[in-house]
Enzyme design. Structure first.
Site, PDB file in Angstrom:
ATOM      1  N   LEU A 191      11.506   8.440  -5.397  1.00  0.00           N
ATOM      2  CA  LEU A 191      12.948   8.652  -5.381  1.00  0.00           C
ATOM      3  C   LEU A 191      13.665   7.401  -5.860  1.00  0.00           C
ATOM      4  O   LEU A 191      13.253   6.284  -5.542  1.00  0.00           O
ATOM      5  CB  LEU A 191      13.430   9.008  -3.970  1.00  0.00           C
ATOM      6  CG  LEU A 191      12.756  10.213  -3.304  1.00  0.00           C
ATOM      7  CD1 LEU A 191      13.552  10.619  -2.077  1.00  0.00           C
ATOM      8  CD2 LEU A 191      12.640  11.379  -4.267  1.00  0.00           C
ATOM      9  N   ASN A 206       4.317   5.745   0.979  1.00  0.00           N
ATOM     10  CA  ASN A 206       4.518   4.418   1.583  1.00  0.00           C
ATOM     11  C   ASN A 206       5.861   4.286   2.310  1.00  0.00           C
ATOM     12  O   ASN A 206       6.309   3.176   2.593  1.00  0.00           O
ATOM     13  CB  ASN A 206       4.422   3.353   0.486  1.00  0.00           C
ATOM     14  CG  ASN A 206       5.448   3.566  -0.618  1.00  0.00           C
ATOM     15  OD1 ASN A 206       5.701   4.698  -1.007  1.00  0.00           O
ATOM     16  ND2 ASN A 206       6.029   2.501  -1.104  1.00  0.00           N
ATOM     17  N   GLU A 207       6.498   5.420   2.615  1.00  0.00           N
ATOM     18  CA  GLU A 207       7.857   5.397   3.184  1.00  0.00           C
ATOM     19  C   GLU A 207       8.042   4.418   4.342  1.00  0.00           C
ATOM     20  O   GLU A 207       9.034   3.708   4.396  1.00  0.00           O
ATOM     21  CB  GLU A 207       8.266   6.808   3.650  1.00  0.00           C
ATOM     22  CG  GLU A 207       8.807   7.713   2.553  1.00  0.00           C
ATOM     23  CD  GLU A 207       7.734   8.280   1.641  1.00  0.00           C
ATOM     24  OE1 GLU A 207       6.539   7.945   1.824  1.00  0.00           O
ATOM     25  OE2 GLU A 207       8.082   9.060   0.740  1.00  0.00           O
TER      26      GLU A 207
HETATM   27  N1  CO8 Z   1      14.210   3.312  -7.290  1.00  0.00           N
HETATM   28  C1  CO8 Z   1      15.041   2.543  -8.029  1.00  0.00           C
HETATM   29  N2  CO8 Z   1      14.641   1.502  -8.787  1.00  0.00           N
HETATM   30  C2  CO8 Z   1      13.335   1.219  -8.808  1.00  0.00           C
HETATM   31  C3  CO8 Z   1      12.404   1.960  -8.061  1.00  0.00           C
HETATM   32  C4  CO8 Z   1      12.880   3.061  -7.276  1.00  0.00           C
HETATM   33  N3  CO8 Z   1      12.058   3.817  -6.555  1.00  0.00           N
HETATM   34  N4  CO8 Z   1      11.176   1.442  -8.282  1.00  0.00           N
HETATM   35  C5  CO8 Z   1      11.333   0.413  -9.128  1.00  0.00           C
HETATM   36  N5  CO8 Z   1      12.627   0.258  -9.450  1.00  0.00           N
HETATM   37  C6  CO8 Z   1      13.217  -0.737 -10.372  1.00  0.00           C
HETATM   38  C7  CO8 Z   1      12.880  -2.165  -9.972  1.00  0.00           C
HETATM   39  O1  CO8 Z   1      13.799  -2.648  -9.011  1.00  0.00           O
HETATM   40  C8  CO8 Z   1      12.996  -2.901 -11.283  1.00  0.00           C
HETATM   41  O2  CO8 Z   1      14.359  -3.113 -11.545  1.00  0.00           O
HETATM   42  P1  CO8 Z   1      14.863  -4.424 -12.369  1.00  0.00           P
HETATM   43  O3  CO8 Z   1      14.265  -4.279 -13.736  1.00  0.00           O
HETATM   44  O4  CO8 Z   1      16.340  -4.306 -12.340  1.00  0.00           O
HETATM   45  O5  CO8 Z   1      14.328  -5.611 -11.613  1.00  0.00           O
HETATM   46  C9  CO8 Z   1      12.485  -1.883 -12.296  1.00  0.00           C
HETATM   47  O6  CO8 Z   1      12.623  -0.604 -11.653  1.00  0.00           O
HETATM   48  C10 CO8 Z   1      11.027  -2.077 -12.681  1.00  0.00           C
HETATM   49  O7  CO8 Z   1      10.237  -2.183 -11.487  1.00  0.00           O
HETATM   50  P2  CO8 Z   1       9.022  -3.214 -11.333  1.00  0.00           P
HETATM   51  O8  CO8 Z   1       9.354  -4.494 -11.985  1.00  0.00           O
HETATM   52  O9  CO8 Z   1       8.653  -3.249  -9.898  1.00  0.00           O
HETATM   53  O10 CO8 Z   1       7.894  -2.457 -12.198  1.00  0.00           O
HETATM   54  P3  CO8 Z   1       6.306  -2.568 -12.043  1.00  0.00           P
HETATM   55  O11 CO8 Z   1       5.761  -1.904 -13.260  1.00  0.00           O
HETATM   56  O12 CO8 Z   1       5.897  -3.964 -11.723  1.00  0.00           O
HETATM   57  O13 CO8 Z   1       5.938  -1.686 -10.748  1.00  0.00           O
HETATM   58  C11 CO8 Z   1       6.126   0.247  -9.298  1.00  0.00           C
HETATM   59  C12 CO8 Z   1       6.172  -0.302 -10.753  1.00  0.00           C
HETATM   60  C13 CO8 Z   1       4.705   0.115  -8.757  1.00  0.00           C
HETATM   61  C14 CO8 Z   1       6.540   1.700  -9.344  1.00  0.00           C
HETATM   62  C15 CO8 Z   1       7.080  -0.602  -8.442  1.00  0.00           C
HETATM   63  O14 CO8 Z   1       8.340  -0.646  -9.088  1.00  0.00           O
HETATM   64  C16 CO8 Z   1       7.305  -0.057  -7.056  1.00  0.00           C
HETATM   65  O15 CO8 Z   1       6.460  -0.195  -6.192  1.00  0.00           O
HETATM   66  N6  CO8 Z   1       8.486   0.564  -6.824  1.00  0.00           N
HETATM   67  C17 CO8 Z   1       8.898   1.038  -5.530  1.00  0.00           C
HETATM   68  C18 CO8 Z   1       8.303   2.355  -5.271  1.00  0.00           C
HETATM   69  C19 CO8 Z   1       8.733   2.880  -3.930  1.00  0.00           C
HETATM   70  O16 CO8 Z   1       8.486   2.289  -2.891  1.00  0.00           O
HETATM   71  N7  CO8 Z   1       9.411   4.021  -3.955  1.00  0.00           N
HETATM   72  C20 CO8 Z   1       9.840   4.625  -2.748  1.00  0.00           C
HETATM   73  C21 CO8 Z   1      11.044   5.454  -2.997  1.00  0.00           C
HETATM   74  S1  CO8 Z   1      11.439   6.366  -1.523  1.00  0.00           S
HETATM   75  C22 CO8 Z   1      10.783   7.913  -1.747  1.00  0.00           C
HETATM   76  O17 CO8 Z   1      10.339   8.238  -2.802  1.00  0.00           O
HETATM   77  C23 CO8 Z   1      10.751   8.919  -0.603  1.00  0.00           C
HETATM   78  C24 CO8 Z   1      11.883   8.715   0.315  1.00  0.00           C
HETATM   79  C25 CO8 Z   1      11.976   9.772   1.388  1.00  0.00           C
HETATM   80  C26 CO8 Z   1      13.282   9.576   2.160  1.00  0.00           C
HETATM   81  C27 CO8 Z   1      13.233  10.124   3.517  1.00  0.00           C
HETATM   82  C28 CO8 Z   1      14.395   9.638   4.370  1.00  0.00           C
HETATM   83  C29 CO8 Z   1      14.637  10.541   5.558  1.00  0.00           C
END
Ligand code: CO8
Length: 260
Positions: A66, A135-136
């Site tokens: 998300l 990983n939430e």
């Molecule tokens: N949302 C928004 N922006 C993001 C996200 C995301 N999920 N993931 C990465 N970005 C952004 C980064 O901040 C970065 O931005 P900037 O260029 O401005 O610094 C850009 O995208 C590139 O990211 P990375 O430099 O980290 O790229 P890598 O290639 O090194 O890594 C990954 C890629 C492995 C995907 C890494 O970005 C990562 O681990 N991202 C986070 C993933 C994550 O934890 N997602 C969880 C989202 S929550 C969800 O999906 C379920 C929620 C359920 C809610 C329930 C509530 C009740």
């Protein structure tokens, strides 16, 4: 804005390949989800389309899950509309009549893992730098019941219990071992392997396979269908809490720092 989804449909095989192309990491924004749902619905209604392969057009990432920015500092109305779109994506994919294969050619955390788990079969690039899982809890948030159900249906109760509490991200070898993915292949062969595997699934008579799939998934799907509004309400209340907003803010900062 340029399309975030590119669909290639091969009339001769009846298989469509859906490429997610929302730089940099295919995060599931409201706009992305809306486009994805329209694409899947079109294919679903096309009787000549029997199979769907979902893959990423971005290097190294299948989907980052998300889009955190859709949940951070946004109004309750916005969060509600966003959550409805997340539900819609899951409902469409998990209940699809098509054979669905996730060709996971990069990391696939959280919502990315959920999307992959809606498919009938998962093939992942055998690159130890990639990871997949729900990983939430690491973000200080709680995966909703239907995320939990989908994972339980995929890998069983005990593994899900552990994975969800610890917010585990698995490398490809570990993911294969617990059955979170079904097949590992070299990085440049993910799409080829998906094409080969889908032809085996398509050899089964559609109606028998479709009824079986829908019987297996009906209970899980009905549970969300009959609780959509309360699930949205719950999400909006949860995500707009100060403490949760603080966790999300801290997590975004950590993501950005990690790179600097
Ligand atoms: N949302 C928004 N922006 C993001 C996200 C995301 N999920 N993931 C990465 N970005 C952004 C980064 O901040 C970065 O931005 P900037 O260029 O401005 O610094 C850009 O995208 C590139 O990211 P990375 O430099 O980290 O790229 P890598 O290639 O090194 O890594 C990954 C890629 C492995 C995907 C890494 O970005 C990562 O681990 N991202 C986070 C993933 C994550 O934890 N997602 C969880 C989202 S929550 C969800 O999906 C379920 C929620 C359920 C809610 C329930 C509530 C009740």
């Amino acid at each position: 804005t340029s399309p975030k989804i590119r669909v290639e449909f091969d009339q001769s095989t009846g298989v469509a390949v859906l490429h997610m192309q929302s730089p940099p990491v295919n995060s599931l924004s409201l706009e992305f989800l809306t486009e994805l749902c329209i694409s899947v619905e079109k294919l679903e209604m096309d009787k000549s389309c029997r199979g769907l392969i979902i893959t990423s057009g971005q290097p190294k990432v299948f989907s980052a899950g998300l889009d955190i920015m859709e949940m951070y500092g946004k109004s309750p109305e916005h969060c509600g509309a966003f959550w409805r779109a997340v539900q819609e994506m899951w409902l469409k994919l998990y209940s699809s009549n098509m054979v669905t294969i996730a060709a996971i050619n990069g990391s696939s955390p959280a919502g990315g893992c959920l999307m992959a788990m809606t498919c009938d079969h998962r093939i992942m690039a055998d690159n130890p730098r990639y990871s997949i899982g729900l990983n939430e809890t690491q973000l200080g948030i709680v995966a909703p019941f239907w995320f939990m159900d989908t994972m339980t249906n995929t890998v069983g109760q005990r593994t899900t219990e552990m994975a969800l509490q610890l917010g585990l991200l698995y490398n490809p070898a570990e993911a294969l071992k617990i059955g979170l993915v079904d097949q590992l292949v070299p990085e440049d062969q993910v799409l080829t392997a998906a094409t080969q595997t889908i032809s085996k699934w398509l050899a089964i008579p559609d109606h028998a396979r479709q009824i079986t799939k829908s019987m297996m998934r009906k209970q899980t799907i009905d549970k969300l269908r009959s609780n959509r509004e309360s699930d949205i309400q719950y999400f909006v209340n949860f995500i707009t809490k100060d403490s949760i907003q603080k966790s999300l803010g801290g997590y975004m900062e950590m993501l950005k720092k990690r790179r600097a």
